[in-house]
Design a protein around this motif. Structure first.
Motif, mmCIF file in Angstrom:
data_model
loop_
_atom_site.group_PDB
_atom_site.id
_atom_site.type_symbol
_atom_site.label_atom_id
_atom_site.label_comp_id
_atom_site.label_asym_id
_atom_site.label_seq_id
_atom_site.Cartn_x
_atom_site.Cartn_y
_atom_site.Cartn_z
ATOM 1 N N GLU A 238 -27.521 -30.549 42.048
ATOM 2 C CA GLU A 238 -26.903 -29.962 43.229
ATOM 3 C C GLU A 238 -27.945 -29.177 44.009
ATOM 4 N N GLY B 59 -26.897 -30.947 49.598
ATOM 5 C CA GLY B 59 -26.329 -32.189 49.085
ATOM 6 C C GLY B 59 -26.602 -32.384 47.611
ATOM 7 N N ARG C 206 -26.555 -36.109 51.506
ATOM 8 C CA ARG C 206 -26.190 -34.851 52.172
ATOM 9 C C ARG C 206 -24.678 -34.644 52.170
ATOM 10 N N TYR C 207 -24.291 -33.375 52.076
ATOM 11 C CA TYR C 207 -22.878 -33.023 52.143
ATOM 12 C C TYR C 207 -22.338 -33.362 53.530
ATOM 13 N N LYS D 18 -18.185 -28.780 53.802
ATOM 14 C CA LYS D 18 -18.719 -28.672 52.429
ATOM 15 C C LYS D 18 -17.732 -27.897 51.564
ATOM 16 N N ASN E 262 -15.034 -32.081 48.285
ATOM 17 C CA ASN E 262 -16.004 -33.038 48.830
ATOM 18 C C ASN E 262 -17.192 -33.213 47.895
ATOM 19 N N LYS E 263 -17.654 -32.129 47.285
ATOM 20 C CA LYS E 263 -18.773 -32.208 46.341
ATOM 21 C C LYS E 263 -18.413 -33.118 45.176
#
Length: 110
Positions: A6, A10, A82-83, A87, A91-92
């Motif tokens: 991490e 992103g 990339r996020y 964010k 989503n992660k």
């Protein structure tokens, strides 16, 4: 196991690229990296461009969301996904799952 790191912008993971292959395909794990075969030669950034385009298609994300962090001139690369603009923890996790879905399913032994 594929190592996913991490970062502030992103998720990063390692790739091993085999250029000048007969087809573009995900091969599987090689140590802690995802191995990918690409048809492009490792000349004039062609394999790097094809790597980003191929991964974007596999992950169903725009090419602009992917970047090669390290290994521009080698077979081993670290790539950043990339996020999205929003964010969130959801989503992660969704992005992490997309990356893990690139791995081939393990064959069951009978």
């Amino acid at each position: 196991m594929l190592k996913i790191l991490e970062k502030s912008d992103g998720l990063a993971f390692k790739l091993v690229i085999q250029p000048r292959s007969s087809t573009n395909k995900l091969v599987g794990l090689l140590g802690d990296a995802l191995k990918i075969k690409l048809t492009a030669p490792p000349v004039d950034n062609a394999a790097n461009k094809q790597c980003i385009a191929f991964l974007a298609g596999c992950l169903k994300v725009p090419k602009a969301r992917l970047a090669i962090l390290t290994g521009h001139s080698g077979k081993t690369k670290q790539v950043l996904l990339r996020y999205p603009k929003s964010k969130t923890a959801e989503n992660k996790e969704r992005m992490r799952q997309k990356i893990l879905l690139l791995l081939p399913k393990e064959k069951k032994r009978s």
